[in-house]
Design an enzyme around this catalytic site. Structure first.
Site, PDB file in Angstrom:
ATOM      1  N   ASP A  99       0.849  -1.200   0.000  1.00 23.40           N
ATOM      2  CA  ASP A  99       0.000   0.000   0.000  1.00 23.40           C
ATOM      3  C   ASP A  99       0.879   1.244   0.000  1.00 23.40           C
ATOM      4  O   ASP A  99       2.046   1.191   0.391  1.00 23.40           O
ATOM      5  CB  ASP A  99      -0.840   0.049   1.287  1.00 23.40           C
ATOM      6  CG  ASP A  99      -1.958  -0.980   1.308  1.00 23.40           C
ATOM      7  OD1 ASP A  99      -2.172  -1.677   0.309  1.00 23.40           O
ATOM      8  OD2 ASP A  99      -2.620  -1.069   2.369  1.00 23.40           O
TER       9      ASP A  99
ATOM     10  N   ARG B 168      -0.951  -0.539  -8.553  1.00 21.58           N
ATOM     11  CA  ARG B 168      -2.353  -0.237  -8.268  1.00 21.58           C
ATOM     12  C   ARG B 168      -2.437   1.283  -8.199  1.00 21.58           C
ATOM     13  O   ARG B 168      -1.826   1.905  -7.326  1.00 21.58           O
ATOM     14  CB  ARG B 168      -2.787  -0.843  -6.942  1.00 21.58           C
ATOM     15  CG  ARG B 168      -4.250  -0.496  -6.599  1.00 21.58           C
ATOM     16  CD  ARG B 168      -4.488  -0.446  -5.112  1.00 21.58           C
ATOM     17  NE  ARG B 168      -4.175  -1.709  -4.507  1.00 21.58           N
ATOM     18  CZ  ARG B 168      -3.616  -1.818  -3.303  1.00 21.58           C
ATOM     19  NH1 ARG B 168      -3.322  -0.749  -2.594  1.00 21.58           N
ATOM     20  NH2 ARG B 168      -3.346  -2.992  -2.803  1.00 21.58           N
TER      21      ARG B 168
HETATM   22  C1  LIG Z   1      -8.395  -1.466  -3.895  1.00 26.03           C
HETATM   23  C2  LIG Z   1      -8.043  -0.126  -3.287  1.00 26.03           C
HETATM   24  C3  LIG Z   1      -6.831   0.032  -2.635  1.00 26.03           C
HETATM   25  C4  LIG Z   1      -6.492   1.278  -2.099  1.00 26.03           C
HETATM   26  N1  LIG Z   1      -5.263   1.450  -1.543  1.00 26.03           N
HETATM   27  C5  LIG Z   1      -4.870   2.687  -1.158  1.00 26.03           C
HETATM   28  C6  LIG Z   1      -3.540   2.945  -0.707  1.00 26.03           C
HETATM   29  O1  LIG Z   1      -2.704   2.041  -0.616  1.00 26.03           O
HETATM   30  N2  LIG Z   1      -3.203   4.223  -0.378  1.00 26.03           N
HETATM   31  C7  LIG Z   1      -4.108   5.264  -0.493  1.00 26.03           C
HETATM   32  O2  LIG Z   1      -3.740   6.405  -0.230  1.00 26.03           O
HETATM   33  N3  LIG Z   1      -5.381   5.038  -0.867  1.00 26.03           N
HETATM   34  C8  LIG Z   1      -5.788   3.794  -1.205  1.00 26.03           C
HETATM   35  N4  LIG Z   1      -7.078   3.589  -1.617  1.00 26.03           N
HETATM   36  C9  LIG Z   1      -8.085   4.658  -1.420  1.00 26.03           C
HETATM   37  C10 LIG Z   1      -8.117   5.657  -2.571  1.00 26.03           C
HETATM   38  O3  LIG Z   1      -6.968   6.456  -2.547  1.00 26.03           O
HETATM   39  C11 LIG Z   1      -9.350   6.570  -2.485  1.00 26.03           C
HETATM   40  O4  LIG Z   1      -9.291   7.299  -1.301  1.00 26.03           O
HETATM   41  C12 LIG Z   1     -10.679   5.833  -2.525  1.00 26.03           C
HETATM   42  O5  LIG Z   1     -10.641   4.783  -3.451  1.00 26.03           O
HETATM   43  C13 LIG Z   1     -11.836   6.793  -2.880  1.00 26.03           C
HETATM   44  O6  LIG Z   1     -11.628   7.371  -4.114  1.00 26.03           O
HETATM   45  P1  LIG Z   1     -12.287   6.852  -5.488  1.00 26.03           P
HETATM   46  O7  LIG Z   1     -11.175   6.618  -6.452  1.00 26.03           O
HETATM   47  O8  LIG Z   1     -13.140   5.690  -5.259  1.00 26.03           O
HETATM   48  O9  LIG Z   1     -13.035   8.102  -6.094  1.00 26.03           O
HETATM   49  P2  LIG Z   1     -14.105   9.074  -5.461  1.00 26.03           P
HETATM   50  O10 LIG Z   1     -14.190  10.200  -6.419  1.00 26.03           O
HETATM   51  O11 LIG Z   1     -13.801   9.373  -4.048  1.00 26.03           O
HETATM   52  O12 LIG Z   1     -15.417   8.215  -5.516  1.00 26.03           O
HETATM   53  C14 LIG Z   1     -16.115   7.860  -6.707  1.00 26.03           C
HETATM   54  C15 LIG Z   1     -17.475   7.329  -6.308  1.00 26.03           C
HETATM   55  O13 LIG Z   1     -17.314   6.088  -5.618  1.00 26.03           O
HETATM   56  C16 LIG Z   1     -18.146   6.025  -4.479  1.00 26.03           C
HETATM   57  N5  LIG Z   1     -17.322   6.001  -3.258  1.00 26.03           N
HETATM   58  C17 LIG Z   1     -15.998   6.290  -3.155  1.00 26.03           C
HETATM   59  N6  LIG Z   1     -15.556   6.131  -1.882  1.00 26.03           N
HETATM   60  C18 LIG Z   1     -16.622   5.751  -1.174  1.00 26.03           C
HETATM   61  C19 LIG Z   1     -16.836   5.433   0.186  1.00 26.03           C
HETATM   62  N7  LIG Z   1     -15.853   5.482   1.087  1.00 26.03           N
HETATM   63  N8  LIG Z   1     -18.077   5.089   0.564  1.00 26.03           N
HETATM   64  C20 LIG Z   1     -19.102   5.015  -0.321  1.00 26.03           C
HETATM   65  N9  LIG Z   1     -18.967   5.308  -1.637  1.00 26.03           N
HETATM   66  C21 LIG Z   1     -17.759   5.666  -2.050  1.00 26.03           C
HETATM   67  C22 LIG Z   1     -19.015   7.245  -4.517  1.00 26.03           C
HETATM   68  O14 LIG Z   1     -20.198   6.939  -5.229  1.00 26.03           O
HETATM   69  C23 LIG Z   1     -18.213   8.242  -5.307  1.00 26.03           C
HETATM   70  O15 LIG Z   1     -18.996   9.186  -5.962  1.00 26.03           O
HETATM   71  C24 LIG Z   1      -7.426   2.355  -2.171  1.00 26.03           C
HETATM   72  C25 LIG Z   1      -8.640   2.178  -2.836  1.00 26.03           C
HETATM   73  C26 LIG Z   1      -8.964   0.970  -3.379  1.00 26.03           C
HETATM   74  C27 LIG Z   1     -10.286   0.843  -4.093  1.00 26.03           C
END
Ligand SMILES: Cc1cc2nc3c(=O)[nH]c(=O)nc-3n(C[C@H](O)[C@H](O)[C@H](O)COP(=O)(O)OP(=O)(O)OC[C@H]3O[C@@H](n4cnc5c(N)ncnc54)[C@H](O)[C@@H]3O)c2cc1C
Length: 306
Positions: free
Chosen positions: A129, A179
């Protein structure tokens, strides 16, 4: 609201006391199937029946004792045995601070090598991560060293960091497994894009840079770690225009978030992997999930009341 929730995630007093409250335990259930690894493995079996692959992480970060780091490493070794025994297409993802990065980097590297070697036995990727920006350079250098000895390792990179385009070019000769995510921490304007549009367009251009590496013959693996279906569709359109198949990337989403979309994407022929978190040290991670979508606070309150 986002800043407040991220502050709450870092606050030591809340970190120690809030998770003890029954209503907090109840609210977190939306994002994790349970605290035990068995609950995560059971959830992965259900995903498997729907064609969704899995990825596991035991929650916990900034571990402070050597004993904790060793037991965490051993925990993941045992988990990989169980993934194998249950016949799951499951991979493991860890935070370096969970393996002891704050205490001793060299010993952490030894532990990561052990985990990567174990993952290689099953032909799986071992993921690292990405944490807050104070760890970015250290984590990338660490990955360079680990990838040199263990090809089956992958790293998370964040599109909100301005440095990531250069990091991708730096890692490209290593045939990286990346990722790509937007980024979950509070980072200053000097090093990170702040507006949604900037973070999103950075995400697409970084994904395209990785696909170009693939097109040019590099053995790049790309995971789109996002629930933003529009962004996934933009990247898919760019891949198609480059003559690359749907299998040139994988979609990775979190357990409990947009499960309907995970199923839809599988139905359309995309490879989808759900990251399942478990463990008792869920507080800071849960607060970051709330911060991503403040509407979740209302949802959490409803769950507590109802
Ligand atoms: C498999 C995976 C691994 C990850 N690993 C890391 C990491 O190692 N380091 C790191 O900094 N971040 C990590 N993240 C978190 C990432 O950085 C984002 O903070 C997170 O994925 C929310 O952003 P989004 O890309 O989904 O887009 P957003 O623009 O935030 O969301 C898009 C849409 O998805 C839905 N959504 C998003 N988040 C949520 C939620 N929490 N609850 C409900 N609906 C939601 C909503 O409908 C939103 O409109 C990871 C995420 C995933 C999916």
């Amino acid at each position: 609201m986002r800043a407040l929730l991220l502050w709450m995630a870092r606050n030591r007093f809340l970190r120690r006391n809030l998770p003890r409250l029954w209503f907090a335990k109840r609210a977190v259930r939306r994002f994790m199937p349970g605290e035990d690894p068995e609950a995560a493995l059971d959830a992965a079996e259900k995903f498997k029946a729907e064609g969704i692959r899995s990825e596991f992480t035991r929650l916990g970060e900034n571990v402070e004792t050597l004993m904790e780091c060793e037991s965490t490493a051993q925990h993941y070794i045992d988990l990989m045995d169980q993934i194998e025994a249950r016949g799951l297409d499951g991979e493991v993802s860890v935070k370096l601070t969970q393996l002891g990065y704050d205490i001793d980097v060299e010993r952490t590297l030894e532990r990561a090598q052990r985990l990567a070697a174990k993952a290689a036995e099953g032909g799986r990727t071992f993921w690292i991560d990405m944490e807050g920006s104070a760890y970015a350079e250290g984590t990338i250098s660490f990955y360079e060293r680990l990838k040199a000895t263990h090809a089956n390792t992958g790293l998370c990179l964040q599109s909100y960091l301005r440095r990531t385009a250069a990091d991708i070019q730096r890692l490209m000769p290593l045939d990286p497994r990346i990722r790509l995510v937007k980024g979950a921490y509070a980072e200053p304007e000097s090093i990170a894009y702040q507006s949604r549009d900037d973070v999103d367009s950075s995400f697409v251009s970084l994904a395209v840079a990785l696909l170009e590496g693939r097109q040019q013959g590099r053995d790049v693996r790309l995971g789109l770690g996002t629930h933003d279906v529009e962004l996934i569709e933009q990247v898919a359109a760019r891949a198609t225009a480059m003559g690359l198949p749907k299998s040139s990337f994988e979609v990775q989403m979190l357990y409990g978030i947009r499960t309907d979309q995970q199923r839809r994407l599988v139905g359309e022929g995309y490879a989808v992997r759900a990251l399942i978190s478990y463990g008792h040290a869920w507080y800071p991670w849960y607060m970051r999930r709330l911060a991503e979508r403040p509407a979740n606070v209302i949802f959490a309150l409803r769950q507590i009341i109802g």
